[in-house]
Enzyme design. Structure first.
Site, PDB file in Angstrom:
ATOM      1  N   THR A   3     -11.234 -37.461  54.903  1.00 51.95           N
ATOM      2  CA  THR A   3      -9.940 -37.584  55.389  1.00 51.95           C
ATOM      3  C   THR A   3      -8.696 -36.992  54.555  1.00 51.95           C
ATOM      4  O   THR A   3      -7.659 -36.841  55.111  1.00 51.95           O
ATOM      5  CB  THR A   3      -9.691 -38.893  54.622  1.00 51.95           C
ATOM      6  OG1 THR A   3     -10.001 -39.278  52.978  1.00 51.95           O
ATOM      7  CG2 THR A   3     -10.778 -39.635  54.846  1.00 51.95           C
ATOM      8  N   LYS A   4      -9.046 -36.224  53.584  1.00 51.10           N
ATOM      9  CA  LYS A   4      -8.003 -35.449  53.162  1.00 51.10           C
ATOM     10  C   LYS A   4      -9.044 -33.970  53.640  1.00 51.10           C
ATOM     11  O   LYS A   4      -9.798 -33.227  52.907  1.00 51.10           O
ATOM     12  CB  LYS A   4      -7.468 -35.390  51.827  1.00 51.10           C
ATOM     13  CG  LYS A   4      -7.144 -36.619  51.860  1.00 51.10           C
ATOM     14  CD  LYS A   4      -6.673 -37.773  50.943  1.00 51.10           C
ATOM     15  CE  LYS A   4      -5.852 -39.130  50.601  1.00 51.10           C
ATOM     16  NZ  LYS A   4      -6.178 -39.870  49.488  1.00 51.10           N
ATOM     17  N   HIS A  18      -5.393 -42.722  67.229  1.00 52.88           N
ATOM     18  CA  HIS A  18      -4.631 -43.793  67.484  1.00 52.88           C
ATOM     19  C   HIS A  18      -3.353 -44.306  66.969  1.00 52.88           C
ATOM     20  O   HIS A  18      -3.771 -44.636  65.554  1.00 52.88           O
ATOM     21  CB  HIS A  18      -5.582 -45.204  67.933  1.00 52.88           C
ATOM     22  CG  HIS A  18      -6.207 -44.928  69.087  1.00 52.88           C
ATOM     23  ND1 HIS A  18      -6.122 -44.468  69.951  1.00 52.88           N
ATOM     24  CD2 HIS A  18      -7.985 -44.074  68.699  1.00 52.88           C
ATOM     25  CE1 HIS A  18      -7.563 -43.800  70.653  1.00 52.88           C
ATOM     26  NE2 HIS A  18      -8.105 -44.016  69.495  1.00 52.88           N
ATOM     27  N   ASN A  78     -26.140 -28.400  65.018  1.00 50.58           N
ATOM     28  CA  ASN A  78     -27.280 -28.555  65.358  1.00 50.58           C
ATOM     29  C   ASN A  78     -27.128 -29.590  65.969  1.00 50.58           C
ATOM     30  O   ASN A  78     -25.759 -30.454  67.116  1.00 50.58           O
ATOM     31  CB  ASN A  78     -28.032 -28.882  64.386  1.00 50.58           C
ATOM     32  CG  ASN A  78     -29.624 -29.029  64.310  1.00 50.58           C
ATOM     33  OD1 ASN A  78     -29.814 -29.194  65.420  1.00 50.58           O
ATOM     34  ND2 ASN A  78     -30.268 -28.306  63.426  1.00 50.58           N
ATOM     35  N   GLY A 122     -24.973 -33.463  57.464  1.00 53.78           N
ATOM     36  CA  GLY A 122     -25.682 -34.074  58.296  1.00 53.78           C
ATOM     37  C   GLY A 122     -25.137 -35.916  58.661  1.00 53.78           C
ATOM     38  O   GLY A 122     -24.781 -35.995  57.119  1.00 53.78           O
TER      39      GLY A 122
END
Length: 185
Positions: A163-164, A114, A84, A140
């Site tokens: 994150t996992k 980084h 979307n 969303g």
């Protein structure tokens, strides 16, 4: 000796301002300008631009502009993949989406990362691939972080920060995203 692009694709530290990588990102931005500004609605011409921008996608890829990515060629999509409006894919390494993956507005998928060390961070970066299985819905504003694998038939709640890894048949929500229950398929 590896090129900077080879280092990038291997997940090693590389120089993002390498001449070839800058050239490839510039080509991508030119195609995105055509898609996001000149076409902006999904037409046959927009589909032809998408085929150039994202050559490793099934024929039924559908993207509502505006859309942003770094390279395009590292975005690998199965059939019936939908993005979307306002989605961002930092495809420094492969972002692999299975079949029937739907991304709601504002979804962000990052492979770029980084170094934690400040001096190294001044010049180098690296990346980790992201994989999203078949039949997933990404809500969303969700953010998928570098190196994450999302299993098949998952739902990621709106605004989640993943994150996992998320196992198959899971509903994951929150920041950081946590599996709150299994989904019966």
């Amino acid at each position: 000796m590896k090129t900077e692009k080879e280092k990038m694709l291997a997940g090693e530290y590389y120089l993002a301002n390498d001449e070839l990588l800058v050239e490839e990102r510039t080509r991508c931005k030119q195609l995105l300008k055509k898609l996001n500004v000149e076409e902006f609605v999904v037409t046959d011409k927009a589909k032809a631009i998408l085929a150039q921008l994202i050559p490793n996608a099934g024929s039924s890829l559908y993207i509502e502009p505006p859309f942003h990515c770094d390279y395009g060629y590292n975005l690998i999509c199965g059939e019936n993949v939908y993005f979307n409006v306002n989605c961002v894919v930092l495809d420094v390494m492969p972002v692999t989406l299975g079949n029937n993956v739907f991304c709601a507005p504002g979804v962000q998928i990052y492979t770029a990362t980084h170094p934690l060390e400040a001096v190294l961070r001044r010049t180098k970066e690296n990346a980790k691939p992201v994989t999203i299985g078949d039949d997933c819905w990404i809500g969303g504003g969700a953010i998928i972080c570098p190196g994450v694998n999302i299993g098949n038939r998952c739902v990621i709640g709106a605004g989640a920060v993943v994150t996992k890894d998320i196992p198959d048949d899971s509903l994951a929500v929150g920041n950081p995203a946590k599996v709150i229950r299994k989904i019966n398929s």
